[in-house]
Write an enzyme that holds these catalytic residues in place. Structure first.
Site, PDB file in Angstrom:
ATOM      1  N   ARG A   1      -9.281   0.981   9.262  1.00 58.70           N
ATOM      2  CA  ARG A   1      -8.810  -0.376   9.564  1.00 58.70           C
ATOM      3  C   ARG A   1      -9.834  -1.142  10.383  1.00 58.70           C
ATOM      4  O   ARG A   1      -9.595  -2.308  10.708  1.00 58.70           O
ATOM      5  CB  ARG A   1      -7.512  -0.276  10.355  1.00 58.70           C
ATOM      6  CG  ARG A   1      -6.258  -0.637   9.580  1.00 58.70           C
ATOM      7  CD  ARG A   1      -5.092  -0.423  10.501  1.00 58.70           C
ATOM      8  NE  ARG A   1      -3.898  -1.108  10.132  1.00 58.70           N
ATOM      9  CZ  ARG A   1      -2.851  -0.528   9.564  1.00 58.70           C
ATOM     10  NH1 ARG A   1      -2.880   0.736   9.236  1.00 58.70           N
ATOM     11  NH2 ARG A   1      -1.771  -1.226   9.335  1.00 58.70           N
TER      12      ARG A   1
ATOM     13  N   ARG B   1      11.649  -5.310   4.683  1.00 63.51           N
ATOM     14  CA  ARG B   1      11.289  -3.906   4.427  1.00 63.51           C
ATOM     15  C   ARG B   1      12.263  -2.952   5.130  1.00 63.51           C
ATOM     16  O   ARG B   1      12.664  -3.173   6.257  1.00 63.51           O
ATOM     17  CB  ARG B   1       9.868  -3.643   4.946  1.00 63.51           C
ATOM     18  CG  ARG B   1       9.529  -2.159   5.003  1.00 63.51           C
ATOM     19  CD  ARG B   1       8.071  -1.888   4.981  1.00 63.51           C
ATOM     20  NE  ARG B   1       7.343  -2.431   6.112  1.00 63.51           N
ATOM     21  CZ  ARG B   1       6.022  -2.405   6.197  1.00 63.51           C
ATOM     22  NH1 ARG B   1       5.298  -1.887   5.239  1.00 63.51           N
ATOM     23  NH2 ARG B   1       5.416  -2.914   7.255  1.00 63.51           N
TER      24      ARG B   1
ATOM     25  N   ARG C   1      11.636  -1.129  10.598  1.00 62.56           N
ATOM     26  CA  ARG C   1      10.597  -0.806  11.581  1.00 62.56           C
ATOM     27  C   ARG C   1      10.624  -1.812  12.722  1.00 62.56           C
ATOM     28  O   ARG C   1      10.795  -3.002  12.497  1.00 62.56           O
ATOM     29  CB  ARG C   1       9.229  -0.803  10.892  1.00 62.56           C
ATOM     30  CG  ARG C   1       8.942   0.494  10.202  1.00 62.56           C
ATOM     31  CD  ARG C   1       7.736   0.432   9.318  1.00 62.56           C
ATOM     32  NE  ARG C   1       6.537  -0.108   9.948  1.00 62.56           N
ATOM     33  CZ  ARG C   1       5.338  -0.108   9.376  1.00 62.56           C
ATOM     34  NH1 ARG C   1       5.199   0.401   8.162  1.00 62.56           N
ATOM     35  NH2 ARG C   1       4.300  -0.619   9.978  1.00 62.56           N
TER      36      ARG C   1
ATOM     37  N   LYS D   1       0.837  -1.213   0.000  1.00 67.16           N
ATOM     38  CA  LYS D   1       0.000   0.000   0.000  1.00 67.16           C
ATOM     39  C   LYS D   1       0.869   1.260   0.000  1.00 67.16           C
ATOM     40  O   LYS D   1       0.659   2.162  -0.801  1.00 67.16           O
ATOM     41  CB  LYS D   1      -0.935   0.012   1.221  1.00 67.16           C
ATOM     42  CG  LYS D   1      -1.894  -1.163   1.278  1.00 67.16           C
ATOM     43  CD  LYS D   1      -2.829  -1.067   2.457  1.00 67.16           C
ATOM     44  CE  LYS D   1      -2.141  -1.139   3.801  1.00 67.16           C
ATOM     45  NZ  LYS D   1      -1.406  -2.404   4.055  1.00 67.16           N
TER      46      LYS D   1
ATOM     47  N   ARG E   1       0.097  -8.829  13.665  1.00 68.22           N
ATOM     48  CA  ARG E   1      -0.564  -7.829  12.806  1.00 68.22           C
ATOM     49  C   ARG E   1      -1.468  -8.501  11.774  1.00 68.22           C
ATOM     50  O   ARG E   1      -2.525  -7.976  11.421  1.00 68.22           O
ATOM     51  CB  ARG E   1       0.485  -6.945  12.124  1.00 68.22           C
ATOM     52  CG  ARG E   1       1.129  -5.998  13.126  1.00 68.22           C
ATOM     53  CD  ARG E   1       2.416  -5.424  12.612  1.00 68.22           C
ATOM     54  NE  ARG E   1       2.223  -4.505  11.522  1.00 68.22           N
ATOM     55  CZ  ARG E   1       3.196  -4.080  10.731  1.00 68.22           C
ATOM     56  NH1 ARG E   1       4.422  -4.513  10.900  1.00 68.22           N
ATOM     57  NH2 ARG E   1       2.936  -3.232   9.774  1.00 68.22           N
TER      58      ARG E   1
HETATM   59  P1  ADP Z   1       2.218  -1.823   3.225  1.00 67.89           P
HETATM   60  O1  ADP Z   1       2.244  -0.317   3.190  1.00 67.89           O
HETATM   61  O2  ADP Z   1       1.010  -2.402   2.559  1.00 67.89           O
HETATM   62  O3  ADP Z   1       2.431  -2.382   4.599  1.00 67.89           O
HETATM   63  P2  ADP Z   1       4.749  -1.625   1.761  1.00 67.89           P
HETATM   64  O4  ADP Z   1       4.392  -0.755   0.598  1.00 67.89           O
HETATM   65  O5  ADP Z   1       5.557  -0.994   2.838  1.00 67.89           O
HETATM   66  O6  ADP Z   1       3.432  -2.347   2.368  1.00 67.89           O
HETATM   67  O7  ADP Z   1       5.494  -2.907   1.168  1.00 67.89           O
HETATM   68  C1  ADP Z   1       5.943  -3.935   2.033  1.00 67.89           C
HETATM   69  C2  ADP Z   1       7.302  -4.445   1.537  1.00 67.89           C
HETATM   70  O8  ADP Z   1       7.116  -5.126   0.296  1.00 67.89           O
HETATM   71  C3  ADP Z   1       8.321  -3.345   1.284  1.00 67.89           C
HETATM   72  O9  ADP Z   1       9.584  -3.834   1.642  1.00 67.89           O
HETATM   73  C4  ADP Z   1       8.206  -3.096  -0.236  1.00 67.89           C
HETATM   74  O10 ADP Z   1       9.413  -2.601  -0.793  1.00 67.89           O
HETATM   75  C5  ADP Z   1       7.873  -4.485  -0.747  1.00 67.89           C
HETATM   76  N1  ADP Z   1       6.999  -4.473  -1.924  1.00 67.89           N
HETATM   77  C6  ADP Z   1       5.972  -3.632  -2.184  1.00 67.89           C
HETATM   78  N2  ADP Z   1       5.380  -3.936  -3.363  1.00 67.89           N
HETATM   79  C7  ADP Z   1       6.046  -5.017  -3.853  1.00 67.89           C
HETATM   80  C8  ADP Z   1       5.922  -5.825  -5.032  1.00 67.89           C
HETATM   81  N3  ADP Z   1       4.971  -5.578  -5.942  1.00 67.89           N
HETATM   82  N4  ADP Z   1       6.791  -6.850  -5.198  1.00 67.89           N
HETATM   83  C9  ADP Z   1       7.734  -7.115  -4.266  1.00 67.89           C
HETATM   84  N5  ADP Z   1       7.906  -6.393  -3.143  1.00 67.89           N
HETATM   85  C10 ADP Z   1       7.083  -5.365  -2.933  1.00 67.89           C
HETATM   86  P1  AMP Z   2       1.098   0.880   8.946  1.00 71.08           P
HETATM   87  O1  AMP Z   2       2.222   1.858   8.747  1.00 71.08           O
HETATM   88  O2  AMP Z   2      -0.123   1.226   8.162  1.00 71.08           O
HETATM   89  O3  AMP Z   2       1.544  -0.545   8.773  1.00 71.08           O
HETATM   90  O4  AMP Z   2       0.657   1.035  10.479  1.00 71.08           O
HETATM   91  C1  AMP Z   2       1.552   0.741  11.533  1.00 71.08           C
HETATM   92  C2  AMP Z   2       0.780   0.564  12.832  1.00 71.08           C
HETATM   93  O5  AMP Z   2       0.125   1.789  13.194  1.00 71.08           O
HETATM   94  C3  AMP Z   2      -0.344  -0.479  12.799  1.00 71.08           C
HETATM   95  O6  AMP Z   2       0.130  -1.804  13.026  1.00 71.08           O
HETATM   96  C4  AMP Z   2      -1.248   0.020  13.939  1.00 71.08           C
HETATM   97  O7  AMP Z   2      -0.706  -0.321  15.201  1.00 71.08           O
HETATM   98  C5  AMP Z   2      -1.129   1.544  13.788  1.00 71.08           C
HETATM   99  N1  AMP Z   2      -2.190   2.061  12.890  1.00 71.08           N
HETATM  100  C6  AMP Z   2      -2.015   2.610  11.654  1.00 71.08           C
HETATM  101  N2  AMP Z   2      -3.188   2.962  11.131  1.00 71.08           N
HETATM  102  C7  AMP Z   2      -4.142   2.628  12.036  1.00 71.08           C
HETATM  103  C8  AMP Z   2      -5.564   2.704  12.060  1.00 71.08           C
HETATM  104  N3  AMP Z   2      -6.265   3.195  11.029  1.00 71.08           N
HETATM  105  N4  AMP Z   2      -6.209   2.255  13.175  1.00 71.08           N
HETATM  106  C9  AMP Z   2      -5.525   1.757  14.218  1.00 71.08           C
HETATM  107  N5  AMP Z   2      -4.190   1.628  14.256  1.00 71.08           N
HETATM  108  C10 AMP Z   2      -3.502   2.049  13.171  1.00 71.08           C
END
Ligand code: ADP
Ligand code: AMP
Length: 216
Positions: free
Chosen positions: A88, A127, A160, A13, A171
């Site tokens: 969420r 990541r 992270r 995302k 999660r």
């Molecule tokens: P989210 O925001 O949904 O938690 P991220 O955008 O941070 O996910 O992506 C999670 C991990 O997967 C990151 O390390 C990112 O670089 C990697 N990633 C994202 N999209 C792809 C893809 N299409 N193929 C492989 N790796 C990806």
């Molecule tokens: P994310 O960066 O979206 O993966 O979010 C990291 C963490 O922040 C999540 O695992 C939750 O603990 C908290 N968080 C982010 N967005 C929300 C939301 N909309 N509602 C509740 N907790 C959230």
């Protein structure tokens, strides 16, 4: 263009959000990024949110919803916005819909990025995130041009704290129990569009653009 990005943690995302907001010149509203900024600045909100985030739990709705409402009231959201990581819970989605209605707006599309479970753990443990702008990288799948440095702002890349195997598992459980119901919530409103998130980042982005051009 008022869009919600949906999908499990690690679906991509944040990665797609950065590209989409650049393409359409709309603000990227990531509640995760907002919480992490507050944690770094040690604000009262950051201190409370950290207790939940470190355990892989959701920050309570009452702390989360008002932040998003405040952000949506800002001038730059007038022509559209991209929500990433919010809503969420069904409660958050209902609060969002009510709030937008007051502003005479509505979510137009909920873009669901689908990725099977077996891909997620490897994505999340590999990541690396920019401490400065929140851009997401992967040690193998999406490495930065210069190791340890963000391509976009040259900020330092960090792992992270909630990307450890144990926290990722928690999660995913939280996602299944509390966030997955949003798929039905948006499907019932005919707003859900799914894309396959397993392909290369640029292929996923092309598909996203294909979907989003309808809402331009
Ligand atoms: P989210 O925001 O949904 O938690 P991220 O955008 O941070 O996910 O992506 C999670 C991990 O997967 C990151 O390390 C990112 O670089 C990697 N990633 C994202 N999209 C792809 C893809 N299409 N193929 C492989 N790796 C990806
Ligand atoms: P994310 O960066 O979206 O993966 O979010 C990291 C963490 O922040 C999540 O695992 C939750 O603990 C908290 N968080 C982010 N967005 C929300 C939301 N909309 N509602 C509740 N907790 C959230």
């Amino acid at each position: 263009m008022n869009i919600v990005l949906l999908g499990p943690p690690g679906a991509g995302k944040g990665t797609q959000a950065k590209k989409i907001v650049q393409e359409y010149s709309i603000p990227h509203i990531s509640t995760g990024d907002i919480f992490r900024k507050n944690i770094a600045e040690q604000t009262p909100l950051g201190k409370k949110a950290k207790e939940y985030i470190d355990q892989g739990l959701l920050v309570p709705d009452e702390l989360t919803i008002d932040i998003v409402k405040d952000r949506l009231m800002q001038e730059d959201c007038k022509t559209g916005f991209l929500l990433d990581g919010f809503p969420r819970t069904v409660f958050q989605a209902e609060a969002l819909d009510l709030f937008l209605k007051e502003l005479d707006k509505a979510i137009e599309c909920s873009l669901l990025i689908e990725v099977p479970r077996e891909n997620i753990l490897v994505r999340m443990t590999g990541r690396r995130m920019c401490k400065n702008c929140g851009a997401s990288y992967h040690v193998t799948f999406n490495p930065p041009k210069v190791e340890g440095k963000c391509d976009l702002c040259e900020g330092p890349l960090v792992q992270r704290k909630d990307d450890t195997e144990a926290t990722v598992k928690e999660r995913l459980k939280v996602y299944d129990e509390q966030t997955q119901p949003l798929i039905d919530y948006y499907a019932a409103q005919n707003k859900l569009i799914e894309i396959d998130g397993t392909q290369d980042i640029d292929v996923v982005f092309d598909k996203a653009k294909d979907v989003l051009k309808r809402f331009e």
